[in-house]
Design an enzyme around this catalytic site. Structure first.
Site, mmCIF file in Angstrom:
data_model
loop_
_atom_site.group_PDB
_atom_site.id
_atom_site.type_symbol
_atom_site.label_atom_id
_atom_site.label_comp_id
_atom_site.label_asym_id
_atom_site.label_seq_id
_atom_site.Cartn_x
_atom_site.Cartn_y
_atom_site.Cartn_z
ATOM 1 N N SER A 273 -60.816 17.760 -41.533
ATOM 2 C CA SER A 273 -61.359 16.414 -41.687
ATOM 3 C C SER A 273 -62.132 16.048 -40.432
ATOM 4 C CB SER A 273 -60.209 15.415 -41.897
ATOM 5 O OG SER A 273 -60.664 14.078 -41.799
ATOM 6 N N TYR B 139 -51.725 12.024 -40.903
ATOM 7 C CA TYR B 139 -52.833 12.790 -41.482
ATOM 8 C C TYR B 139 -53.727 13.361 -40.384
ATOM 9 C CZ TYR B 139 -56.868 13.835 -44.456
ATOM 10 O OH TYR B 139 -57.898 14.470 -45.103
#
Length: 240
Positions: free
Chosen positions: A135, A148
């Site tokens: 990400s 996350y």
């Protein structure tokens, strides 16, 4: 890499970016085995001609079950795309520690376990690839998503080290760093979102072009800022 006739295992392939990757890979002639957890979504992908395996990758038993289902089939490409977004914000109340554990396992431990189990099989192919989907938040974190961000940063550094280990083998190690993408995971996120189809297209192109790293959409700008002024990059993302 020419994807025609390649055997691909794609985790998290029944929705979002994964579903679009599955479709695009299939269109290029790849044989795609995808995984997911939602029975209706898996059935929908089976109706499109995919082999779709039920797999909960938030625990060791789920990873082992997937490997058992895979058996000794040939494999050319492993795409670790499955992930969980964990709500872990003390400003909203006490976070769920069990949910954090599941998120850490799904986002970081499961890809490591799958890679560990499947590298020997990939080594036996004349050309192979491992694709880890991290990400833009692996570069600079968002305050509301610490678990996350931590897992994606962990997978990023694992990927960098793995690439060095496997540089003299037939396996290319690729990292894909999406921005905020228009998927169910990002429902409610007010930021501008990239269409999942376009994000998938850029990841598939990176595999075909044998690029080590695919910085997608706004992640390219974030990488540029981070290379010049890391603290500025962090300030940009920590607001969210």
């Amino acid at each position: 890499m020419d994807l025609n006739d390649k055997n691909v295992l794609l985790t998290g392939g029944s929705a979002g970016i994964g579903r679009e990757m599955a479709r695009q890979l299939q269109a290029k002639g790849a044989r795609v085995i995808l995984t997911g957890r939602d029975p209706a979504r898996l059935d929908s992908m089976r109706a499109e001609g995919f082999e779709a395996l039920t797999a909960d990758l938030s625990n060791a038993a789920g990873v082992d079950a997937l490997l058992a289902l895979l058996g000794d089939r040939p494999l050319d490409v492993l795409i670790n795309n499955a992930g969980q977004l964990v709500d872990h914000d003390f400003r909203k109340g006490a976070p769920d520690a069990d949910a954090a554990d599941e998120g850490i396992y799904a986002n970081l431990t499961a890809p490591i376990r799958l890679i560990t189990a499947l590298v020997p099989r990939l080594r036996g192919r004349p050309q192979a690839a491992i694709v880890n989907v991290t990400s833009g938040l692996a570069i600079a974190p968002a305050a509301r998503q610490p678990v996350y961000c931590a897992t994606k940063a962990g997978l990023r550094f694992y990927t960098l080290a793995l690439r060095e280990q496997l540089k003299d083998t037939s396996i290319q190690v690729i990292e894909a760093l999406p921005p905020v993408v228009d998927t169910q995971m990002n429902d409610g996120n007010p930021m501008k979102k990239m269409p999942a189809e376009e994000c998938a297209r850029q990841i598939v192109a990176a595999i075909e072009q044998q690029r080590d790293e695919a910085n997608i959409g706004m992640t390219r700008a974030l990488r540029m800022v981070e290379s010049i002024a890391p603290s500025l990059a962090r300030r940009m993302t920590l607001r969210f």
